[in-house]
Design an enzyme around this catalytic site. Structure first.
Site, short mmCIF file in Angstrom:
data_model
loop_
_atom_site.label_atom_id
_atom_site.label_comp_id
_atom_site.label_asym_id
_atom_site.label_seq_id
_atom_site.Cartn_x
_atom_site.Cartn_y
_atom_site.Cartn_z
CD GLU A 51 -2.64 2.99 6.07
OE1 GLU A 51 -2.57 4.23 6.05
OE2 GLU A 51 -3.70 2.37 6.28
CD GLU A 93 -6.62 -1.74 8.83
OE1 GLU A 93 -7.32 -0.90 8.20
OE2 GLU A 93 -5.50 -1.47 9.31
#
Length: 357
Positions: free
Chosen positions: A166, A272
């Site tokens: 991220e 995810e």
């Protein structure tokens, strides 16, 4: 390259229905009474690529439904928390391996691939790192020590890593993390090079969210990946987190994103995955209609993944075993039901549609 795990395993326990009310052990029965399907067939056995799950060691109690499903349904594991810096590296000269080693042992016992998550992130940092006041050279040494100590400890056990997690904002710029502020944009390249030095056999991934629904961010990430590869940086794969819902993104957006990522030639990890049914935080129940929409969304997503070249299929990982384990409930403080198994660890339509593709 690390060895590729076979698509089937021996020795798992296929009887996965909770019968505590009858005083029987969890593994004593073979079918979910009243459920839409049973769990005698493993999910991972239906596909030529790994099918994984994010796990927490503190929930892996022997004989529990969580442990039984984790061992019997999936052949790849991502640590949900145990490998993050605040868990592994609580003090400058101290590493705590017990919980992470226990998860590695679990994977070894059940012949499951272990995907490391994550080496570098702007969250889950111990206080000593957030308060570190060293020079740029000292920050560089800190980055290198953390990455290489962790990678060397798990060398031969972890086959792939989310090296950086991220690092991009929604507008496509680099996120102003503690790493960027102290090391500049070069920290990303250094992170991958340091990891490769410590474990040349591990596959190295960049992992991020909203790449399926934000084309600006996606273009920035894919452009950066291309530049890194041209510079000879050892980046082997891209993780698309895919925390999606029955409302968003549209299937056309998912198709566009996967096709764009495919063009990189990198290994792709749906890393995810969960499918929320209550993204608007309303008073909803998991009705058959909503659960079927969830199953249809997931079927479409998995179908997209099956269209990828086999060499690019790193696997699909679900972010939790069952609904009570989902991060969504605690993080967003809402009722939601985003995973394959319900609050009683019974199979949902989302599971059934995948185990009978």
């Amino acid at each position: 390259m690390p060895p590729v795990l076979p698509s089937s395993r021996s020795g798992f326990r296929p009887c996965l229905v909770l019968l505590a009310c009858l005083g029987l052990p969890f593994s004593a029965c073979r079918k979910a009474p009243g459920g839409p399907c049973d769990t005698r067939a493993s999910l991972y056995g239906q596909y030529p690529f790994p099918v994984g799950v994010a796990l927490r060691t503190n929930k892996l109690y022997p004989g529990s439904p969580y442990q039984e499903l984790a061992a019997g349904q999936f052949n790849s594991v991502t640590p949900e928390y145990e490998f993050k810096p605040d868990a592994l590296h609580p003090a400058p000269a101290a590493y705590e391996w017990a919980a992470a080693d226990a998860l590695a042992d679990f994977c070894r016992q059940h012949n499951q691939r272990l995907h490391g998550h994550t080496l570098i992130w702007h969250q889950a940092l111990p206080r000593w790192i957030t308060e570190f006041a060293g020079s740029q050279a000292e920050w560089d040494a800190l980055l290198k020590d953390h990455i290489q100590t962790v990678c060397r400890h798990f060398r031969g056990q972890v086959s792939s890593w989310d090296v950086v997690n991220e690092a991009f904002e929604a507008d496509g710029t680099l996120r102003s993390t503690i790493w960027l502020r102290h090391l500049g944009s070069g920290y990303l390249e250094k992170a991958f090079r340091y990891a490769h030095e410590a474990d040349p056999d591990a596959l190295l991934f960049y992992n991020d969210y909203d790449l399926e629904s934000n084309p600006v961010k996606r273009r920035a990430v894919l452009s950066w990946l291309q530049a890194m590869r041209q510079r000879g940086v050892p980046v082997h794969g891209l993780g698309l987190q895919l925390h999606i819902s029955i409302r968003h993104p549209e299937n056309s957006q998912l198709t566009e994103a996967v096709q764009a990522a495919r063009q990189t030639g990198l290994r792709l990890h749906f890393s995810e995955v969960d499918v929320a049914i209550n993204p608007l935080n309303q008073a909803v129940e998991p009705t058959p209609e909503l659960l079927q929409r969830q199953a249809d969304k997931l079927r479409f997503l998995v179908g997209l993944y099956q269209q990828l070249p086999r060499a690019q299929q790193h696997g699909i990982t679900f972010w939790g075993v069952a609904d009570p384990d989902s991060w969504i409930r605690s993080y967003f403080h809402r009722a939601d039901y985003p995973l394959l198994f319900d609050d009683n660890y019974q199979p949902k339509p989302a599971y059934c549609t995948l185990v009978r593709p």
